[in-house]
Design an enzyme around this catalytic site. Sequence first.
Site, PDB file in Angstrom:
ATOM      1  N   HIS A 175     -10.136   1.486   1.446  1.00 16.96           N
ATOM      2  CA  HIS A 175      -9.622   2.799   1.861  1.00 16.96           C
ATOM      3  C   HIS A 175     -10.759   3.790   2.083  1.00 16.96           C
ATOM      4  O   HIS A 175     -10.698   4.621   2.991  1.00 16.96           O
ATOM      5  CB  HIS A 175      -8.685   3.385   0.797  1.00 16.96           C
ATOM      6  CG  HIS A 175      -7.257   2.953   0.939  1.00 16.96           C
ATOM      7  ND1 HIS A 175      -6.524   3.189   2.085  1.00 16.96           N
ATOM      8  CD2 HIS A 175      -6.409   2.334   0.077  1.00 16.96           C
ATOM      9  CE1 HIS A 175      -5.293   2.720   1.914  1.00 16.96           C
ATOM     10  NE2 HIS A 175      -5.194   2.184   0.704  1.00 16.96           N
TER      11      HIS A 175
ATOM     12  N   HIS B   8      -9.094  -3.392  -2.563  1.00 12.34           N
ATOM     13  CA  HIS B   8      -8.133  -2.667  -1.726  1.00 12.34           C
ATOM     14  C   HIS B   8      -8.506  -1.176  -1.649  1.00 12.34           C
ATOM     15  O   HIS B   8      -8.564  -0.593  -0.559  1.00 12.34           O
ATOM     16  CB  HIS B   8      -6.725  -2.848  -2.333  1.00 12.34           C
ATOM     17  CG  HIS B   8      -5.631  -2.108  -1.621  1.00 12.34           C
ATOM     18  ND1 HIS B   8      -4.553  -2.753  -1.048  1.00 12.34           N
ATOM     19  CD2 HIS B   8      -5.422  -0.782  -1.430  1.00 12.34           C
ATOM     20  CE1 HIS B   8      -3.755  -1.838  -0.512  1.00 12.34           C
ATOM     21  NE2 HIS B   8      -4.242  -0.637  -0.738  1.00 12.34           N
ATOM     22  N   GLU B   9      -8.803  -0.567  -2.810  1.00  9.31           N
ATOM     23  CA  GLU B   9      -9.108   0.878  -2.850  1.00  9.31           C
ATOM     24  C   GLU B   9     -10.457   1.174  -2.200  1.00  9.31           C
ATOM     25  O   GLU B   9     -10.613   2.182  -1.514  1.00  9.31           O
ATOM     26  CB  GLU B   9      -9.081   1.399  -4.288  1.00  9.31           C
ATOM     27  CG  GLU B   9      -7.746   1.230  -5.022  1.00  9.31           C
ATOM     28  CD  GLU B   9      -6.542   1.672  -4.223  1.00  9.31           C
ATOM     29  OE1 GLU B   9      -6.657   2.625  -3.414  1.00  9.31           O
ATOM     30  OE2 GLU B   9      -5.466   1.069  -4.383  1.00  9.31           O
TER      31      GLU B   9
ATOM     32  N   CYS C  71       0.852  -1.193   0.000  1.00 11.28           N
ATOM     33  CA  CYS C  71       0.000   0.000   0.000  1.00 11.28           C
ATOM     34  C   CYS C  71       0.885   1.239   0.000  1.00 11.28           C
ATOM     35  O   CYS C  71       1.884   1.278   0.718  1.00 11.28           O
ATOM     36  CB  CYS C  71      -0.884  -0.024   1.248  1.00 11.28           C
ATOM     37  SG  CYS C  71      -1.952   1.407   1.402  1.00 11.28           S
TER      38      CYS C  71
HETATM   39 ZN   LIG Z   1      -3.559   1.255  -0.116  1.00  8.32          ZN
END
Ligand SMILES: [Zn+2]
Length: 209
Positions: free
Chosen positions: A180, A176-177, A134
């Site tokens: 966030h 993953h995004e 990341c």
């Molecule tokens: Zn990340």
Amino acid sequence: MAADDEHDHDHDHDHEHEHAEEDAHAHEPEEEARQRAETEARRRLALAQIRQYGDPALRLIAHEVEDFDDDLRRLADRMTVLMHEAQGVGLAATQVGVLRRLFVFQPDEDGPRAIVNPVIVERDEETEIDDEGCLSLQGVKVPVERSTRIVLEGKDPNGEDLRLELDPYASRVVQHELDHLDGVLIIDRTDDEHRKEALATLRPRAVLR
Ligand SMILES: [Zn+2]
């Protein structure tokens, strides 16, 4: 999300190989070394503009975007540049301290995409565990379990509807995004052992800064 290191290793190997042929291409290695130094400097500058672990913005939940205006398009453009310069494959708005549901990603050669108000509408039952890095957790790589195939819906920065059926790698980047945008990081998704190891890597760095 950070790009895979393996690509960089190949690159290093190429450079070593080229040095052996220095006589044949006297000026090339020097020029390449200069470019590599510049790329590295750009990467560091980009990373300095991306919120790093410990920053509270990384733990906040982003809000739905309502206005598809120039401001939003400028943000998407700026994030795309930052993602490229940081040599990442994805970047979420929370990582630049903006609490709006927007991320950019580029898992393959197809142009970068900016997705606004993204929602996973379909998800394969099959999952896969693979290492993820990341841009906000430098030096950390941990195994994370993700659905192998997802269908994503959302809008582009102009407000046009988007629907993407994604392959396993793109599906991983998008999950993953999306995490966030909900304040979730890869260390929350990995096993206890890897989390401990990751926190040990992140802590001394926080003290040095
Ligand atoms: Zn990340």
